[in-house]
Design an enzyme around this catalytic site. Structure first.
Site, mmCIF file in Angstrom:
data_model
loop_
_atom_site.group_PDB
_atom_site.id
_atom_site.type_symbol
_atom_site.label_atom_id
_atom_site.label_comp_id
_atom_site.label_asym_id
_atom_site.label_seq_id
_atom_site.Cartn_x
_atom_site.Cartn_y
_atom_site.Cartn_z
ATOM 1 N N HIS A 429 0.838 -1.210 0.000
ATOM 2 C CA HIS A 429 0.000 0.000 0.000
ATOM 3 C C HIS A 429 0.873 1.260 0.000
ATOM 4 C CE1 HIS A 429 -3.717 2.296 1.243
ATOM 5 N NE2 HIS A 429 -2.752 3.143 1.613
ATOM 6 N N GLU A 430 1.795 1.308 0.937
ATOM 7 C CA GLU A 430 2.631 2.508 1.063
ATOM 8 C C GLU A 430 3.519 2.688 -0.160
ATOM 9 O OE1 GLU A 430 2.165 4.731 3.239
ATOM 10 O OE2 GLU A 430 0.853 3.621 4.594
ATOM 11 N N HIS A 433 1.576 4.171 -3.093
ATOM 12 C CA HIS A 433 1.517 5.645 -3.063
ATOM 13 C C HIS A 433 2.800 6.243 -3.619
ATOM 14 C CE1 HIS A 433 -2.124 6.223 -0.806
ATOM 15 N NE2 HIS A 433 -1.691 5.589 0.273
HETATM 16 ZN ZN ZN Z 1 -2.758 5.136 1.983
#
Ligand code: ZN
Ligand code: ADP
Ligand code: MG
Length: 608
Positions: A429-430, A433
């Site tokens: 997830h990170e 980004h």
């Molecule tokens: Zn996030």
């Protein structure tokens, strides 16, 4: 700055003294005043005094006989028994027949002296005492509630002292300091201004987000100006009893006028200065207080040397009457500090703790983008605490870096361990980004990513790079930002074919941006430059209220959805095209729990 120290003797002490004084008066003074007049005696005493030739003057009335002793010291009185030999006996005893001057008190006077006088004394005494006390104690609520005496004094008087806050204690905020400096200068030599015919602004309103140093600036003005400083917070005006707020305002200003030149500082003025909405059954008490404030501000002329400072973080909610020229004619913005401002604030607060030589404030300031002065002060303090915790006597760079995360995201959770599966999801997830961001701008998007859970509830933490100060955002930049925000969820979808709750904050931010594009920034062809929303809370999160028809609202919603969707598709595409890098960087983060911006870029641009 030193608040005048309250006298510590309890109030009851003074009341005891008052009671003792009254008691003494009753015991000693009143009896002699009242009873020294006429003593009533029986006829036998009169007869024996006559026999002893101990009668001075005598007056015989129809019902009573009034007489004095030989020395004329005491006056006596007795009934008249119509004794036929009376005159003869008295003559023989050498008495003088004449009018005896009785000082018998008439009953009304007697009543006055014995009842009303003590009460009057009591009231006078208590008034005097409470006046004395309020003068000494400044603003003590116990006295207020006692309520016997008038003269309730409200504003706290601050006197200047050696520990006073100066402008040098406030870092950054140069514009605000400059504007305030002029006020200080005026208070120092008013004739310089009056000679040329300039009027001092009556009031200045400090506006800005919380923690940017508004209260601090006001205190610095007091410290520099060397004049009495009355400080009161808006909440202190709000009272249980109707009318008290207005009375306090009146009181504050009457005190200030006595002490002029001086400064009156009203903190959190929005509490009393809210727009009067004219609702039936609205907040009467608050409106009365506000009306009183408006009246008082009009009531003194500009050159009598009372300057009013006020602070608020909700300027848009203030009543327009308060803001018109002649009241708060100067508005001083106190904004979040820029990079240089943050460095300066760190230096000011860093000087109070022991720093080791290697500390680089610029790096800290860069990493702490978007923080307020209060948060920066807190970062320094957290760093000092961390140093102590680790048994050191100097603060090091790593203490400061760690405490940025502590202040922004909370402490590391020591015992909350992510399951392996969760840790993997958070990693992807990170990195999702960061990768989307990096691919769009071709530069390092992050300083650091960690996947250590924080007490704030965040499962990971991304320290953004500050891409210089800028005040404008282009449409492309906003779109890219939305794509970056959707990147986390996009990575989850691609890799796990499943989505989690981890993206809720991203979704909120992306939606806000997209909505602003449509309704505030005029960035769509369909609506063009028409505002569909008004910002109501500029400094506190920037809430907005819709100002359009329901039909338009529906259209706005549709557009918001399509904007976010388009950027989400873009993010998915970018990640799919670079899925090798996504795996590689996420694996690195999963294993190390931390990745720096440099490491990130190295993996991304490594030729394999
Ligand atoms: Zn996030
Ligand atoms: P507010 O704007 O909410 O009134 P304060 O003035 O109460 O903020 O600031 C809180 C604390 O933050 C101050 O006591 C000070 O320690 C720190 N601070 C805020 N701004 C600054 C600044 N510009 N320079 C130095 N310290 C600051
Ligand atoms: Mg404040």
């Amino acid at each position: 700055m030193n608040e005048v120290k309250p006298n510590k003797k309890p109030l009851i002490f003074y009341w005891l003294i008052a009671l003792a004084v009254l008691f003494l008066l009753n015991m000693l003074v009143f009896p002699s005043v009242l009873k020294n007049q006429v003593t009533e005696v029986d006829y036998g005493t009169f007869m024996s005094m006559t026999e002893d030739e101990n009668i001075g003057t005598v007056m015989i009335g129809t019902d009573e006989i009034t007489f004095t002793d030989k020395e004329n010291a005491n006056v006596y009185k007795t009934g008249n028994l119509n004794d036929p030999n009376l005159i003869e006996n008295l003559y023989a005893a050498g008495a003088t027949f004449s009018k005896v001057a009785t000082e018998e008190m008439n009953p009304i006077l007697y009543y006055l002296i014995s009842l009303v006088l003590p009460i009057a004394l009591m009231v006078l005494l208590s008034r005097y005492l409470s006046k004395k006390l309020t003068e000494r104690m400044g603003n003590n609520p116990t006295i207020m509630q006692f309520g016997m005496g008038g003269g309730q004094k409200t504003g706290k008087v601050y006197v200047k002292s050696d520990t006073g806050i100066k402008f040098s204690d406030v870092a950054g905020e140069e514009e605000a300091k400059e504007l305030l400096q002029e006020i200080v200068d005026y208070l120092h030599n008013p004739q310089k201004y009056s000679e040329i015919g300039a009027n001092l602004p009556k009031g200045a309103l400090l506006v800005g987000p919380p923690g940017t140093g508004k209260t601090l600036l006001a205190k610095a003005v007091a410290g520099e100006a060397n004049v009495p400083f009355f400080s009161i917070s808006g909440s202190e005006f709000v009272q249980m009893f109707v009318g008290m707020g207005a009375a306090k305002v009146r009181d504050l200003f009457s005190q200030a006028k006595e002490k002029a030149p001086c400064i009156v500082f009203i903190d959190e003025i929005d509490i009393i200065g809210k727009k009067r909405d004219g609702q039936i059954g609205g907040n009467d008490e608050r409106e009365q207080t506000l009306n009183q404030l408006l009246t008082e501000m009009d009531g003194f002329d500009a050159n009598n040397g009372v300057v009013i400072l006020a602070a608020t973080n909700r300027p848009e909610s203030l009543d327009p009457a308060l803001l018109r020229p002649g009241r708060f004619d100067r508005r001083i913005p106190v904004e979040l500090p820029d990079l240089q401002g943050r460095i300066d604030i760190l230096k000011v607060h860093g000087a109070k703790v022991k720093m080791s030589g290697n500390v680089d404030y610029a790096e800290i300031a860069k990493a702490a983008a978007g923080t307020s002065g209060a948060e920066l002060a807190n970062i320094i303090n957290e760093a000092a605490l961390r140093a102590v915790r680790q048994g050191r006597n100097k603060v090091q760079q790593q203490d400061l870096m760690e405490s940025i995360e502590v202040v922004i995201a909370g402490y590391q959770k020591k015992n909350k361990i992510l399951s392996d599966k969760e840790k993997l999801i958070v990693s992807y997830h990170e990195v999702g980004h960061a990768l989307v961001a990096a691919l769009q701008t071709q530069s390092a998007p992050v300083q650091k990513i960690t996947i250590i859970p924080r007490t704030s509830g965040a499962l990971g933490y991304t320290m953004q790079v500050e891409d210089g100060e800028h005040y404008l955002m282009s449409r492309t930049e906003i779109e890219n930002r939305i794509a970056t925000l959707t990147g986390g969820r996009a990575a989850e979808e691609i890799i796990f074919n499943e989505i989690t709750t981890g993206a809720s904050n991203d979704i909120e931010q992306a939606t806000k941006l997209a909505r602003a594009m449509v309704s505030r920034y005029g960035m769509t062809e369909k609506f063009g430059m028409v505002a569909m929303e008004n910002v109501t809370n500029q400094y506190l999160g920037g809430d907005a209220t819709l100002a359009c028809s329901n039909e338009t609202q529906t259209k706005i919603d549709d557009m918001v959805v399509s904007i976010v969707e388009k950027q989400h598709d873009k993010a998915v595409q970018l990640l799919k095209d670079n899925i090798g890098k996504l795996h590689e960087i996420a694996k690195y983060l999963y294993e190390h729990e931390t990745i720096t911006g440099d490491e990130f870029m190295e993996i991304l641009y490594k030729k394999d």
